[in-house]
Write a protein that holds these residues in place. Structure first.
Motif, mmCIF file in Angstrom:
data_model
loop_
_atom_site.group_PDB
_atom_site.id
_atom_site.type_symbol
_atom_site.label_atom_id
_atom_site.label_comp_id
_atom_site.label_asym_id
_atom_site.label_seq_id
_atom_site.Cartn_x
_atom_site.Cartn_y
_atom_site.Cartn_z
ATOM 1 N N TRP A 17 0.704 -1.376 -0.033
ATOM 2 C CA TRP A 17 -0.066 -0.020 0.123
ATOM 3 C C TRP A 17 0.846 1.437 0.031
ATOM 4 O O TRP A 17 0.540 2.151 -0.694
ATOM 5 C CB TRP A 17 -0.865 0.149 1.116
ATOM 6 N N ILE A 18 1.976 1.193 0.736
ATOM 7 C CA ILE A 18 2.659 2.478 0.826
ATOM 8 C C ILE A 18 3.455 2.594 -0.439
ATOM 9 O O ILE A 18 3.460 3.680 -0.903
ATOM 10 C CB ILE A 18 3.840 2.228 2.185
ATOM 11 N N LEU A 19 4.032 1.477 -0.837
ATOM 12 C CA LEU A 19 4.776 1.623 -2.354
ATOM 13 C C LEU A 19 3.752 2.224 -3.245
ATOM 14 O O LEU A 19 4.342 3.334 -4.083
ATOM 15 C CB LEU A 19 5.247 0.249 -2.885
ATOM 16 N N GLU A 20 2.469 1.862 -3.490
ATOM 17 C CA GLU A 20 1.509 2.092 -4.507
ATOM 18 C C GLU A 20 1.134 3.544 -4.388
ATOM 19 O O GLU A 20 0.908 4.319 -5.149
ATOM 20 C CB GLU A 20 0.504 1.258 -4.668
ATOM 21 N N ASN A 21 0.804 3.962 -3.091
ATOM 22 C CA ASN A 21 0.083 5.090 -2.606
ATOM 23 C C ASN A 21 0.959 6.373 -2.387
ATOM 24 O O ASN A 21 0.640 7.415 -2.735
ATOM 25 C CB ASN A 21 -0.860 4.839 -1.656
ATOM 26 N N THR A 22 2.196 6.182 -1.832
ATOM 27 C CA THR A 22 2.947 7.087 -1.716
ATOM 28 C C THR A 22 4.219 7.279 -2.795
ATOM 29 O O THR A 22 4.525 8.432 -3.006
ATOM 30 C CB THR A 22 3.581 7.182 -0.409
ATOM 31 N N LEU A 23 4.703 6.145 -3.142
ATOM 32 C CA LEU A 23 5.906 6.276 -4.134
ATOM 33 C C LEU A 23 5.301 5.864 -5.545
ATOM 34 O O LEU A 23 6.307 5.929 -6.699
ATOM 35 C CB LEU A 23 6.629 5.253 -3.600
ATOM 36 N N LYS A 24 4.305 5.583 -5.860
ATOM 37 C CA LYS A 24 3.430 5.409 -6.993
ATOM 38 C C LYS A 24 4.381 4.331 -7.694
ATOM 39 O O LYS A 24 4.648 4.038 -9.012
ATOM 40 C CB LYS A 24 3.612 6.543 -7.772
ATOM 41 N N VAL A 25 4.681 3.193 -6.846
ATOM 42 C CA VAL A 25 5.550 2.063 -7.349
ATOM 43 C C VAL A 25 4.528 0.921 -7.463
ATOM 44 O O VAL A 25 3.736 0.767 -6.589
ATOM 45 C CB VAL A 25 6.552 1.589 -6.370
ATOM 46 N N THR A 26 4.561 0.306 -8.716
ATOM 47 C CA THR A 26 3.742 -1.076 -9.042
ATOM 48 C C THR A 26 4.518 -2.182 -9.178
ATOM 49 O O THR A 26 5.355 -2.242 -9.291
ATOM 50 C CB THR A 26 2.845 -0.728 -10.124
#
Length: 121
Positions: A17-26
């Motif tokens: 969740w942190i990667l997707e929502n704060t860093l835009k990493v998928t």
């Protein structure tokens, strides 16, 4: 970031969740993931490097630190890929390791190296 993208399944849901929502990493797509080579495929690439060295030098007395440059591992294994890139094989190290494990080598692999004049000691 690639480590997280390629190892997405091992991350906790909160980490995803942190990667997707704060860093835009998928997560990495299937076509982005590195191809895992089988032991047979690795052997084929290393053997091709040994054959190339032997054809050029006429022997298989390879210095321990020698690296052999091949056109592409995918081409050698019969696979065609849009990202065919040169492959560097640490041939000297590989041959030293093979010598140390000579007793455990299948007969066919030992014969393939014998054809190139492999010295086993």
């Amino acid at each position: 970031m690639n480590a997280q993208r390629f190892g997405w399944e091992q991350l906790l849901p909160v980490q995803q969740w942190i990667l997707e929502n704060t860093l835009k990493v998928t997560p990495a797509e299937e076509d982005e993931r590195p191809v895992k080579r089988t032991q047979d495929a690795k052997w084929a690439v290393n053997l091709a490097a040994a054959r190339q060295f032997h054809a050029r030098e006429g022997h298989l007395r390879v210095p321990r630190k020698h690296a052999e440059h091949l056109a592409s591992a995918d081409t050698l294994s019969g696979r065609q890929n849009a990202t065919d890139e040169p492959v560097v094989v640490k041939l000297g190290t590989w041959l030293d390791n093979v010598r140390k494990r000579a007793g455990k080598l299948p007969e066919q692999r030992r014969a393939e190296l014998d054809e190139l004049g492999m010295r086993w000691s």
